[in-house]
Design an enzyme around this catalytic site. Structure first.
Site, PDB file in Angstrom:
ATOM      1  N   TYR A  81       0.835  -1.208   0.000  1.00  0.00           N
ATOM      2  CA  TYR A  81       0.000   0.000   0.000  1.00  0.00           C
ATOM      3  C   TYR A  81       0.876   1.267   0.000  1.00  0.00           C
ATOM      4  O   TYR A  81       0.641   2.198  -0.783  1.00  0.00           O
ATOM      5  CB  TYR A  81      -0.897  -0.050   1.236  1.00  0.00           C
ATOM      6  N   ALA A  83       3.981   1.569  -0.961  1.00  0.00           N
ATOM      7  CA  ALA A  83       4.711   1.687  -2.231  1.00  0.00           C
ATOM      8  C   ALA A  83       3.794   2.218  -3.331  1.00  0.00           C
ATOM      9  O   ALA A  83       4.176   3.091  -4.116  1.00  0.00           O
ATOM     10  CB  ALA A  83       5.285   0.327  -2.636  1.00  0.00           C
TER      11      ALA A  83
HETATM   12  P1  NDP Z   1     -13.323   2.250   1.032  1.00  0.00           P
HETATM   13  O1  NDP Z   1     -12.764   0.884   1.193  1.00  0.00           O
HETATM   14  O2  NDP Z   1     -14.394   2.720   1.936  1.00  0.00           O
HETATM   15  O3  NDP Z   1     -13.797   2.479  -0.470  1.00  0.00           O
HETATM   16  C1  NDP Z   1     -12.977   2.150  -1.545  1.00  0.00           C
HETATM   17  C2  NDP Z   1     -13.791   2.175  -2.810  1.00  0.00           C
HETATM   18  O4  NDP Z   1     -12.950   1.767  -3.915  1.00  0.00           O
HETATM   19  C3  NDP Z   1     -14.960   1.201  -2.760  1.00  0.00           C
HETATM   20  O5  NDP Z   1     -16.085   1.782  -3.363  1.00  0.00           O
HETATM   21  C4  NDP Z   1     -14.426   0.046  -3.583  1.00  0.00           C
HETATM   22  O6  NDP Z   1     -15.407  -0.759  -4.178  1.00  0.00           O
HETATM   23  C5  NDP Z   1     -13.656   0.778  -4.647  1.00  0.00           C
HETATM   24  N1  NDP Z   1     -12.766  -0.134  -5.352  1.00  0.00           N
HETATM   25  C6  NDP Z   1     -11.911  -1.025  -4.827  1.00  0.00           C
HETATM   26  N2  NDP Z   1     -11.294  -1.719  -5.796  1.00  0.00           N
HETATM   27  C7  NDP Z   1     -11.773  -1.247  -6.965  1.00  0.00           C
HETATM   28  C8  NDP Z   1     -11.541  -1.554  -8.315  1.00  0.00           C
HETATM   29  N3  NDP Z   1     -10.655  -2.496  -8.680  1.00  0.00           N
HETATM   30  N4  NDP Z   1     -12.223  -0.888  -9.269  1.00  0.00           N
HETATM   31  C9  NDP Z   1     -13.118   0.062  -8.928  1.00  0.00           C
HETATM   32  N5  NDP Z   1     -13.388   0.406  -7.664  1.00  0.00           N
HETATM   33  C10 NDP Z   1     -12.723  -0.240  -6.693  1.00  0.00           C
HETATM   34  O7  NDP Z   1     -12.044   3.200   1.117  1.00  0.00           O
HETATM   35  P2  NDP Z   1     -11.847   4.685   1.647  1.00  0.00           P
HETATM   36  O8  NDP Z   1     -13.003   5.526   1.320  1.00  0.00           O
HETATM   37  O9  NDP Z   1     -11.365   4.609   3.028  1.00  0.00           O
HETATM   38  O10 NDP Z   1     -10.587   5.106   0.757  1.00  0.00           O
HETATM   39  C11 NDP Z   1     -10.710   5.813  -0.448  1.00  0.00           C
HETATM   40  C12 NDP Z   1      -9.311   6.157  -0.938  1.00  0.00           C
HETATM   41  O11 NDP Z   1      -8.639   6.906   0.061  1.00  0.00           O
HETATM   42  C13 NDP Z   1      -8.444   4.915  -1.198  1.00  0.00           C
HETATM   43  O12 NDP Z   1      -7.607   5.156  -2.304  1.00  0.00           O
HETATM   44  C14 NDP Z   1      -7.614   4.828   0.065  1.00  0.00           C
HETATM   45  O13 NDP Z   1      -6.406   4.149  -0.161  1.00  0.00           O
HETATM   46  C15 NDP Z   1      -7.407   6.292   0.392  1.00  0.00           C
HETATM   47  N6  NDP Z   1      -7.092   6.554   1.770  1.00  0.00           N
HETATM   48  C16 NDP Z   1      -7.954   6.169   2.783  1.00  0.00           C
HETATM   49  C17 NDP Z   1      -7.618   6.430   4.093  1.00  0.00           C
HETATM   50  C18 NDP Z   1      -8.501   6.046   5.225  1.00  0.00           C
HETATM   51  O14 NDP Z   1      -8.070   6.194   6.382  1.00  0.00           O
HETATM   52  N7  NDP Z   1      -9.719   5.602   5.018  1.00  0.00           N
HETATM   53  C19 NDP Z   1      -6.348   7.099   4.438  1.00  0.00           C
HETATM   54  C20 NDP Z   1      -5.557   7.450   3.306  1.00  0.00           C
HETATM   55  C21 NDP Z   1      -5.915   7.185   2.027  1.00  0.00           C
HETATM   56  P3  NDP Z   1     -16.064  -2.017  -3.341  1.00  0.00           P
HETATM   57  O15 NDP Z   1     -16.949  -1.357  -2.363  1.00  0.00           O
HETATM   58  O16 NDP Z   1     -16.817  -2.782  -4.374  1.00  0.00           O
HETATM   59  O17 NDP Z   1     -14.933  -2.761  -2.729  1.00  0.00           O
END
Ligand code: NDP
Length: 251
Positions: free
Chosen positions: A159, A161
């Protein structure tokens, strides 16, 4: 309604049906934007649920089933958005996953899955939208990185990286398209209260809160407000920047 700041703007939020992405797509739709949520099949119902809470803004949310880890799917989704809405003004690369283990225990599949979605996904999406943005000489791209892309984090080699790579991708694309009216920035959240953090061990969350000067998790809407600022027409002189939003966890 014409006075809403994002009226007439069309854009994409990947993984925009819940968590941080859900907050971003709701905010943009409420401000008049037409938002294409790209997500996995499970996200269709979530996107509908999100829209059902938006009243007048609901018709501005549209769902496109897309796995962002597959370039062909990204291209198809972008083509469909262009066909149906005629333009793409903004792209938020938000979709992300975790597969945490220490390096010794991390499988090759776990490494590759996270790199595919969290780093190749944004590259595929940027590649897919760029021609349309270049043609119009306008675009706003925001990549959701993470504080751990800068600091590293125990058990998150894949993650961290990917999120560090996303910062490199952001700065490189920013340089390549700066003269063409397109800005590219990254937002690096700390620990935000979403399903992703809910899946972490309680002790890890408590420790993260204890190490955060603000002594709390961030809210998805707080991240959405920052992203919205970077997507605004008026943010045209900000590019290649990485914005921390972490309650002081990392300064
Ligand atoms: P969630 O897990 O709540 O939501 C992630 C979303 O991405 C979901 O809707 C998921 O779909 C979708 N998703 C996952 N894989 C794919 C794919 N292959 N194609 C299309 N959609 C996909 O995450 P967060 O809201 O917490 O995080 C959002 C972003 O913020 C991410 O990039 C995360 O790394 C980043 N982030 C989050 C932090 C946190 O503390 N929450 C901190 C720092 C960064 P599905 O529901 O179907 O799995």
């Amino acid at each position: 309604m014409d006075s809403l700041p994002f009226h007439g703007r069309v854009g994409i939020v990947t993984g925009g049906s819940r968590g941080i992405g859900g907050a971003i797509s709701s905010l943009l739709a409420k401000e008049g934007g037409t938002v294409a949520i790209l997500g996995l099949p499970e996200d269709r119902a979530r996107a509908q649920h999100l829209a059902s809470r938006l009243n007048g803004a609901a018709p501005r949310l549209h769902f496109y089933e897309t796995d962002v880890g597959i370039y062909e799917r990204c291209r198809e989704a972008v083509a469909a958005v262009l066909e149906e809405h005629g333009r793409i003004d903004f792209l938020v690369n938000n979709a992300g996953i975790t597969r945490d283990h220490t390096v010794r225990k991390m499988t090759i599949d776990e490494w590759e899955a996270v790199l595919q979605v969290n780093l190749s996904g944004p590259f595929f999406m940027i590649k897919a939208v760029l021609d349309a943005m270049l043609e119009r000489g306008y675009g706003r791209i925001v990549n959701i990185s993470s504080v751990v892309g800068v600091s590293g984090n125990f058990g998150q080699a894949n993650y961290a990286a990917a999120k560090a790579g996303l910062i490199g991708l952001t700065k490189t694309v920013a340089r390549e398209v700066a003269k063409r009216g397109i800005t590219v920035n990254a937002v690096a959240p700390g620990f935000i209260d979403t399903d992703m953090t809910k899946s972490m061990p309680v002790q890890a969350i408590e420790s993260a809160i204890a190490q955060t000067p603000e002594q709390r998790l961030g809210k998805p809407d707080e991240v959405a407000q920052l992203v919205r600022f970077l997507l605004d027409d008026k943010a045209g002189y900000i590019t290649g920047a990485v914005y921390n939003i972490n309650g002081g966890w990392y300064m």
